[in-house]
Structures are given as C-alpha cells and as structure tokens.
Design a protein around this motif. Sequence first.
Motif, short mmCIF file in Angstrom:
data_model
loop_
_atom_site.label_atom_id
_atom_site.label_comp_id
_atom_site.label_asym_id
_atom_site.label_seq_id
_atom_site.Cartn_x
_atom_site.Cartn_y
_atom_site.Cartn_z
N LEU B 112 0.83 -1.21 0.00
CA LEU B 112 0.00 0.00 0.00
C LEU B 112 0.86 1.25 0.00
CD1 LEU B 112 -2.76 -0.95 2.59
CD2 LEU B 112 -3.13 -0.37 0.20
N ALA B 113 0.45 2.23 -0.80
CA ALA B 113 1.20 3.48 -0.89
C ALA B 113 0.79 4.44 0.23
CB ALA B 113 0.95 4.14 -2.24
N ARG B 114 -0.36 4.19 0.84
CA ARG B 114 -0.81 5.05 1.94
C ARG B 114 -1.71 4.24 2.87
NH1 ARG B 114 -6.30 6.57 0.90
NH2 ARG B 114 -6.87 6.45 -1.31
N THR B 115 -1.92 4.77 4.06
CA THR B 115 -2.84 4.15 4.99
C THR B 115 -4.25 4.32 4.46
OG1 THR B 115 -1.40 4.55 6.87
CG2 THR B 115 -3.73 4.29 7.37
N LEU B 116 -5.04 3.25 4.52
CA LEU B 116 -6.43 3.33 4.07
C LEU B 116 -7.31 3.56 5.29
CD1 LEU B 116 -6.64 0.43 1.44
CD2 LEU B 116 -6.28 2.88 1.06
N GLU B 117 -7.82 4.77 5.40
CA GLU B 117 -8.65 5.14 6.55
C GLU B 117 -10.11 4.77 6.28
OE1 GLU B 117 -7.67 6.34 9.36
OE2 GLU B 117 -5.67 7.16 8.99
N PRO B 118 -10.80 4.22 7.29
CA PRO B 118 -12.23 3.93 7.11
C PRO B 118 -12.97 5.21 6.73
CG PRO B 118 -11.43 3.08 9.22
CD PRO B 118 -10.32 3.89 8.63
N GLY B 119 -13.94 5.06 5.85
CA GLY B 119 -14.76 6.21 5.44
C GLY B 119 -14.22 6.91 4.20
N THR B 120 -12.98 6.60 3.79
CA THR B 120 -12.44 7.20 2.57
C THR B 120 -12.80 6.29 1.38
OG1 THR B 120 -10.29 6.13 2.85
CG2 THR B 120 -10.55 8.32 3.82
N ARG B 121 -12.35 6.67 0.20
CA ARG B 121 -12.65 5.88 -1.01
C ARG B 121 -11.35 5.41 -1.63
NH1 ARG B 121 -18.12 5.32 -0.78
NH2 ARG B 121 -17.98 4.53 -2.90
N ALA B 122 -11.45 4.33 -2.36
CA ALA B 122 -10.26 3.76 -2.98
C ALA B 122 -10.60 3.33 -4.41
CB ALA B 122 -9.79 2.55 -2.17
N GLY B 123 -9.82 3.77 -5.36
CA GLY B 123 -10.07 3.42 -6.77
C GLY B 123 -9.46 2.07 -7.12
N LEU B 124 -10.25 1.24 -7.76
CA LEU B 124 -9.79 -0.09 -8.19
C LEU B 124 -10.32 -0.35 -9.59
CD1 LEU B 124 -10.73 -2.39 -5.17
CD2 LEU B 124 -8.41 -1.91 -5.95
N ALA B 125 -9.66 -1.23 -10.31
CA ALA B 125 -10.18 -1.64 -11.61
C ALA B 125 -9.86 -3.10 -11.86
CB ALA B 125 -9.57 -0.77 -12.71
#
Lengths: 195, 142
Positions: B112-125
């Motif tokens: 992971l390039a950054r911490t994934l905080e709950p409530g944020t969004r993450a782009g995937l394909a």
Amino acid sequence: MRRAGWLTGMALFAAIAGCGGGRYEGTPVESALSAPGTRLAGAPDTISLSNTGGKLTLLTFGFTECPDICPTTLSDWRRVREHLGADTSRVRFVFVSVDHRRDTPASAAAFARQFDPTFIGVAPDSAQLKTLLPYFDAEAVYTPAKDGHGLEVGHTTHSYLIDAKGRISLMYTFATEPEPIVRDIHRMVEAEPAR
Amino acid sequence: MRKRAMLLALALSLLSGCTPAEPKPPLRAEHAWVRAADSSGTTAGYLTLVNDSDHDVAMVGAETALAREVQMHETLHDGALSRMQQTTRLVVPAHGKLEFAPGGNHLMIMGLARTLEPGTRAGLALRIEDGRLVTMDAEVRR
C-alpha cells in the motif's frame, strides 16, 4: 409417586444440562488440553498461554501478509469485544503468527493492533510453533508462490477460546458471527468468577 | 484523386470499426469495498461483478494506484486449513454474477502506498480479457 417421578426427571435433566452438554455454542475441543507455557514474543507483550492471569483467551493463527482470512477474523473479534460490556477486561485476544520466516514480534503485534489497540500479536519461532500447533490440532503449511516469488502460507482458520485455567475449551470456525462467541464468553466468565 | 479520397474514407471507417464496438464494459461492479489497513500492510478488496450480457466474460487482472500491486486471489479451503492462491482468470457467467467476498475470491492489495482510513474511497479496476477495465470507487471499511 407420579409427581415424584416427574420431579426426579426434571432434576436429572437439570443435572445433565448443567454438566456442559450444549451449554456452550462453540464446538467443545475434545482433548481440552491445557495450553503450553511457551513464552510467546510480541511487542511489547511477551505472553504465556498457560499464565492466564484469570482471563479467558480468544486465539487464532495467521500471518501478517494475509489479506483475507486473518483480517476478517480479527475484524469479527473487534465486534466481539465491542459487545462484551463489563466482561471486556476478562478476555485477552491473541493473534499467533505462523509465518516464522517473515513475521517478527513487532510486525505481528502491529498487525493485531490495527484491529484493536488491546489485541496482542505474537510471533513464535519455528520450534515454538512445532510445540504449540498440535495442542490446538492446528496446522500451518508453506508452499512457494506460483509466480516464483514469496511464499503461500496456509493455516487453520478457527478461533479458540481458552478458559481462565488455561484449558483449550471451545472452537469456532472461520466467519462465526460474533454473537455466539460473546454469549459463550459471558457464560464462561459466569462459571469462573474472578479470583 | 477522388477515388483515393474515397478509399481513405473507407479505410478510416473500417478502422473506426476496429475500435471496441461497446465502449462501455459489459460488466458492472457492485458493493465494492476495501478493508482499512496501515500503509505497511496488505489488504483485500471485495465486490460483486454483474454480467448483464449474453456472453461469459473473463477477468484477467486488476489495477490500482493505491498499491504496488493488486492480484486476483482465491482462498482454498481444505477442512479447517485455508490457503490462498493467485488466479489469473475468473469468469463471470452470462447473466450471472461473480462474488469477491471474505473467505473466497478477493483482490489482494500488496505494498500500500498510503494508509487506508475507514470512510475514505479507494479506486480499483478489474481488467477484462479484451483489455477493457471495469473501474470502481470502493468504500474503505474496517
């Protein structure tokens, strides 16, 4: 006479029910062995499963690069902890890494803490794992990844509830809802009040 | 000269016919979410792929800007023992669904390039066999 027979029947039923048959919702661990006293290194906690401090222990095996099974289990545990109320302080939650080649006490501890700051992560070495796993009838298998890089780690996915005396008592399969675990913890705490 | 121009126009129309006939992928992603994780960690993405077309559609990979790498994985269960394995092809049946869910298929997100905080969004394909991408804006959850 008839009434006495009925009463005897009721008493017998109560006695059987009180003996533990069906008292818990988790699967009873048949061997119910006492967990070994191996010192398991985390950071900063080094723990021993036999030295319970009067607490119950919910335990699972995994590894920190596990993206699916282990995070799902530890997230479910967070929900267990949130529903424990006053019994929260009577349970320790222990994640045991089986990836002795890559995980360290610090990485195992950091992984567990991501899910709840009170969760304990430990990383036994290879010899300790060889001692520990058979007590739980658990397994860990290591196979080289298909792409030639890294290692695929397989592991038993159950959660185990160890009682306050250190006996491996109950087992829950992967993705067991938190509620039955919460109810079992309440029952076990009630059966073994704090010393 | 005029004939050449007509040939050119014909060639262009043929060429434009070579671009994907359906610019929109025949699949849609529903309920996409990623489990929150520290930047040091590995995590997983989950979703349901719905195929409304009359053809089976094969997924051959995944992309994200969130991490060094994302792979399609399946978790294999052998009694109580589970292990996961990379898979390079998963088929969404015609008029059917393919689930990525805890304990089963999942997108393994590594480095992971950054911490994934709950409530944020993450782009995937997810990449379809023909090269097109099914993109999604996944919710980050605990």
